[in-house]
Design an enzyme around this catalytic site. Structure first.
Site, PDB file in Angstrom:
ATOM      1  NE  ARG A  44     100.499  71.587  74.142  1.00  0.00           N
ATOM      2  CZ  ARG A  44     100.764  70.374  74.635  1.00  0.00           C
ATOM      3  NH1 ARG A  44      99.806  69.643  75.128  1.00  0.00           N
ATOM      4  NH2 ARG A  44     101.978  69.877  74.595  1.00  0.00           N
ATOM      5  CG  ASP A  59      96.719  60.000  69.420  1.00  0.00           C
ATOM      6  OD1 ASP A  59      97.267  59.275  70.275  1.00  0.00           O
ATOM      7  OD2 ASP A  59      96.805  61.242  69.423  1.00  0.00           O
ATOM      8  NE  ARG A 104     102.641  66.170  67.669  1.00  0.00           N
ATOM      9  CZ  ARG A 104     102.141  66.106  66.455  1.00  0.00           C
ATOM     10  NH1 ARG A 104     102.374  67.067  65.587  1.00  0.00           N
ATOM     11  NH2 ARG A 104     101.398  65.074  66.085  1.00  0.00           N
TER      12      ARG A 104
HETATM   13  C1  LIG Z   1      98.699  68.799  65.119  1.00  0.00           C
HETATM   14  C2  LIG Z   1      99.030  67.974  66.333  1.00  0.00           C
HETATM   15  C3  LIG Z   1      99.846  68.515  67.321  1.00  0.00           C
HETATM   16  C4  LIG Z   1     100.171  67.764  68.456  1.00  0.00           C
HETATM   17  N1  LIG Z   1     100.993  68.324  69.391  1.00  0.00           N
HETATM   18  C5  LIG Z   1     101.323  67.600  70.492  1.00  0.00           C
HETATM   19  C6  LIG Z   1     102.175  68.155  71.470  1.00  0.00           C
HETATM   20  O1  LIG Z   1     102.632  69.278  71.355  1.00  0.00           O
HETATM   21  N2  LIG Z   1     102.458  67.394  72.564  1.00  0.00           N
HETATM   22  C7  LIG Z   1     101.983  66.132  72.721  1.00  0.00           C
HETATM   23  O2  LIG Z   1     102.293  65.468  73.727  1.00  0.00           O
HETATM   24  N3  LIG Z   1     101.198  65.581  71.805  1.00  0.00           N
HETATM   25  C8  LIG Z   1     100.855  66.267  70.704  1.00  0.00           C
HETATM   26  N4  LIG Z   1     100.047  65.709  69.779  1.00  0.00           N
HETATM   27  C9  LIG Z   1      99.583  64.337  69.999  1.00  0.00           C
HETATM   28  C10 LIG Z   1     100.665  63.326  69.758  1.00  0.00           C
HETATM   29  O3  LIG Z   1     101.461  63.717  68.692  1.00  0.00           O
HETATM   30  C11 LIG Z   1      99.957  61.991  69.527  1.00  0.00           C
HETATM   31  O4  LIG Z   1      99.335  61.543  70.732  1.00  0.00           O
HETATM   32  C12 LIG Z   1     100.863  60.879  69.168  1.00  0.00           C
HETATM   33  O5  LIG Z   1     102.011  61.289  68.548  1.00  0.00           O
HETATM   34  C13 LIG Z   1     100.091  59.838  68.365  1.00  0.00           C
HETATM   35  O6  LIG Z   1     100.530  59.873  67.065  1.00  0.00           O
HETATM   36  P1  LIG Z   1      99.738  59.238  65.873  1.00  0.00           P
HETATM   37  O7  LIG Z   1     100.758  58.900  64.850  1.00  0.00           O
HETATM   38  O8  LIG Z   1      98.823  58.175  66.338  1.00  0.00           O
HETATM   39  O9  LIG Z   1      98.781  60.390  65.364  1.00  0.00           O
HETATM   40  P2  LIG Z   1      99.094  61.920  64.801  1.00  0.00           P
HETATM   41  O10 LIG Z   1     100.382  62.378  65.350  1.00  0.00           O
HETATM   42  O11 LIG Z   1      97.878  62.637  65.069  1.00  0.00           O
HETATM   43  O12 LIG Z   1      99.299  61.639  63.256  1.00  0.00           O
HETATM   44  C14 LIG Z   1      98.233  61.342  62.381  1.00  0.00           C
HETATM   45  C15 LIG Z   1      98.636  61.713  60.970  1.00  0.00           C
HETATM   46  O13 LIG Z   1      97.649  61.223  60.065  1.00  0.00           O
HETATM   47  C16 LIG Z   1      97.422  62.199  59.058  1.00  0.00           C
HETATM   48  N5  LIG Z   1      96.089  61.939  58.510  1.00  0.00           N
HETATM   49  C17 LIG Z   1      94.877  62.117  59.118  1.00  0.00           C
HETATM   50  N6  LIG Z   1      93.876  61.736  58.303  1.00  0.00           N
HETATM   51  C18 LIG Z   1      94.440  61.277  57.156  1.00  0.00           C
HETATM   52  C19 LIG Z   1      93.923  60.733  55.948  1.00  0.00           C
HETATM   53  N7  LIG Z   1      92.608  60.582  55.752  1.00  0.00           N
HETATM   54  N8  LIG Z   1      94.785  60.369  54.983  1.00  0.00           N
HETATM   55  C20 LIG Z   1      96.137  60.498  55.163  1.00  0.00           C
HETATM   56  N9  LIG Z   1      96.689  61.032  56.293  1.00  0.00           N
HETATM   57  C21 LIG Z   1      95.855  61.393  57.279  1.00  0.00           C
HETATM   58  C22 LIG Z   1      97.547  63.518  59.819  1.00  0.00           C
HETATM   59  O14 LIG Z   1      97.798  64.585  58.941  1.00  0.00           O
HETATM   60  C23 LIG Z   1      98.705  63.222  60.758  1.00  0.00           C
HETATM   61  O15 LIG Z   1      99.958  63.547  60.175  1.00  0.00           O
HETATM   62  C24 LIG Z   1      99.684  66.437  68.618  1.00  0.00           C
HETATM   63  C25 LIG Z   1      98.867  65.904  67.608  1.00  0.00           C
HETATM   64  C26 LIG Z   1      98.549  66.659  66.488  1.00  0.00           C
HETATM   65  C27 LIG Z   1      97.678  66.074  65.386  1.00  0.00           C
END
Ligand SMILES: Cc1cc2nc3c(=O)[nH]c(=O)nc-3n(C[C@H](O)[C@H](O)[C@H](O)COP(=O)(O)OP(=O)(O)OC[C@H]3O[C@@H](n4cnc5c(N)ncnc54)[C@H](O)[C@@H]3O)c2cc1C
Length: 425
Positions: free
Chosen positions: A186, A306, A108
């Protein structure tokens, strides 16, 4: 593609795969984009992550990204299924779906770095250490408060992840995560220890990436090797009714992981024992009920990824669907233009909502197909354990789809101004 939206200002909260995809796709359509990320440095925890061909085609459209991903990703032609007592069941190959596009599986953090660098290279501004604490909107603008500073734009895309505060602040929607009844141990590790054990040495093959799944009653254990036999990742999904803590960094213990598969094949125990305990996490699998809407009352702020719709990993679609969101919202904003942001967000929600809901449900159906399997039936019909590979999920081009249905969607919304998504569909 719509004509460049050079005066549209987009604020994106969160630099996950959803936020970065939205940023890149808005930027290539001419918008000016600022991404606000609360982390102080680019840091993506986690281990293996899978992108299906539906998001693979999004990566492929970004110059240079496919080549960079190829260098670090897992490359195997199939997944070998074995029973918990190590009987070979069947091999699932991916050749039949090659025409749907390319899949990418890898670390990731490494994949994230490639996407992050691409975003920077095309002029996306990413501000680290920027935790958003408030959202606001008027009829003509939307914005956020970061470190006491008010920042305004035409639209805010809140991609702040499964623990989203935007859900509460923007939608006034306070819900607690629910346990799915399962958790996952994991790990991501080097293969030095595996090489020392005759039972596991074959996994560290420098020429072949291996992908093997051992299945048993209410537990599954998947192992992938990559990077010329130097890296190995495994996940062990097991029953867990403990209180949910939405933490990725809950420590995992080797003894507890072994206890989840007590009478399983010795090779499974060997792989678990070869894992440095510090690299093992026990991740509770939580879900949330579908939201009644993803967009704010004045329709200038929307949730993406998410934050809008957490996925169970057994759908293998969480990150892919967050990328589809990013592409779709960018297409809608470009088609609507700066003067019609509320209409763009409504169209985005209408286009995405039913597809996301249906895809989310595959997380439960895929899991139950393995965990609730009748083992007498499986022994007689070993092919029954193959993963369902739904073409409506994987053989899908979010960009083309959004372009094709945008006009019709807007017409339907104009004819039905009170339209709301139906979470029960
Ligand atoms: C730490 C972590 C590890 C993961 N590891 C895996 C994995 O190994 N395998 C897998 O399949 N899925 C994993 N996932 C889930 C997967 O990455 C997500 O389902 C998918 O990528 C959705 O991405 P997203 O951009 O919606 O959210 P996320 O990837 O959760 O990104 C959200 C971002 O918003 C930032 N954020 C949160 N609140 C605030 C705020 N108030 N102000 C500014 N920024 C903020 C966070 O720091 C983060 O960088 C992981 C998620 C996380 C958070």
């Amino acid at each position: 593609m719509a004509k460049p939206n050079t005066d549209l200002k987009v604020l994106i909260v969160g630099a996950g795969f959803g936020g970065l995809t939205a940023a890149i796709e808005c930027r290539v359509r001419g918008a000016s984009v600022i991404v606000l990320e609360s982390n102080k440095e680019r840091r993506q925890l986690g281990d293996i992550i899978s992108f299906g061909s539906n998001s693979g085609r999004i990566f492929k459209a970004w110059p240079g990204v496919e080549e960079a991903l190829d260098a670090i990703c897992h490359h195997s032609s199939g997944l070998d299924f074995r029973s918990y007592d190590d009987e070979f069941l069947c091999r699932q190959t991916w050749g039949a779906e090659a025409e749907w596009g390319k899949r990418f599986n890898g670390h990731r953090g490494e994949i994230h770095e490639i996407v992050w660098n691409h975003a920077l290279s095309i002029g996306v501004e990413i501000r680290l250490g920027s935790k958003v604490t408030e959202y606001f909107e008027t009829d003509t603008a939307a914005g956020v408060v970061v470190n006491g500073e008010r920042i305004s734009a035409d639209v805010v895309l809140a991609g702040d992840g499964v623990r989203s505060t935007a859900r509460t602040i923007v939608l006034g929607f306070e819900d607690k995560p629910k346990s799915s009844g399962y958790a996952v141990y994991r790990a991501w590790m080097g293969t030095e220890e595996l090489k020392k054990d005759p039972l596991t040495a074959w996994l560290a093959d420098p020429k072949i990436d291996h992908h093997v799944g051992w299945l048993g009653p209410d537990v599954h254990f998947l192992v992938a090797t990559l990077q010329q036999g130097t890296a190995c990742s495994w996940v062990l999904t097991h029953k867990d009714d403990a209180d949910v803590e939405e933490s990725w960094s809950a420590p995992g213990y080797i003894s507890e992981a072994i206890a989840a598969v007590p009478d399983w094949a010795p090779i499974v125990h060997s792989i678990i024992r070869a894992t440095p305990e510090a690299s093992l996490v026990d991740w509770k699998l939580v879900f949330r009920d579908p939201l009644p809407t993803w967009i704010s009352p004045k329709r200038r702020i929307t949730l993406i990824g998410d934050a809008a719709h957490p996925f169970l990993p057994t759908s293998i679609q969480g990150a892919s669907q967050s990328m589809e969101d990013g592409v779709t919202v960018a297409v809608c904003l470009a088609r609507a233009g700066k003067d019609n942001v509320p209409e763009a967000l409504r169209a985005y929600e209408k286009i995405r909502y039913p597809r996301v809901l249906a895809t989310q449900r595959t997380g439960v159906t895929n899991r139950d197909a393995w965990h609730k399997a009748d083992w007498d039936f499986v022994r007689k019909n070993p092919e029954s354990v193959k993963l369902p590979r739904q073409d409506w999920v994987l053989n899908f081009d979010a960009k083309t789809h959004a372009e094709e249905v945008y006009e019709k969607t807007v017409e339907e919304l104009r004819a039905d101004p009170g339209w709301k998504p139906d979470p029960t569909l």
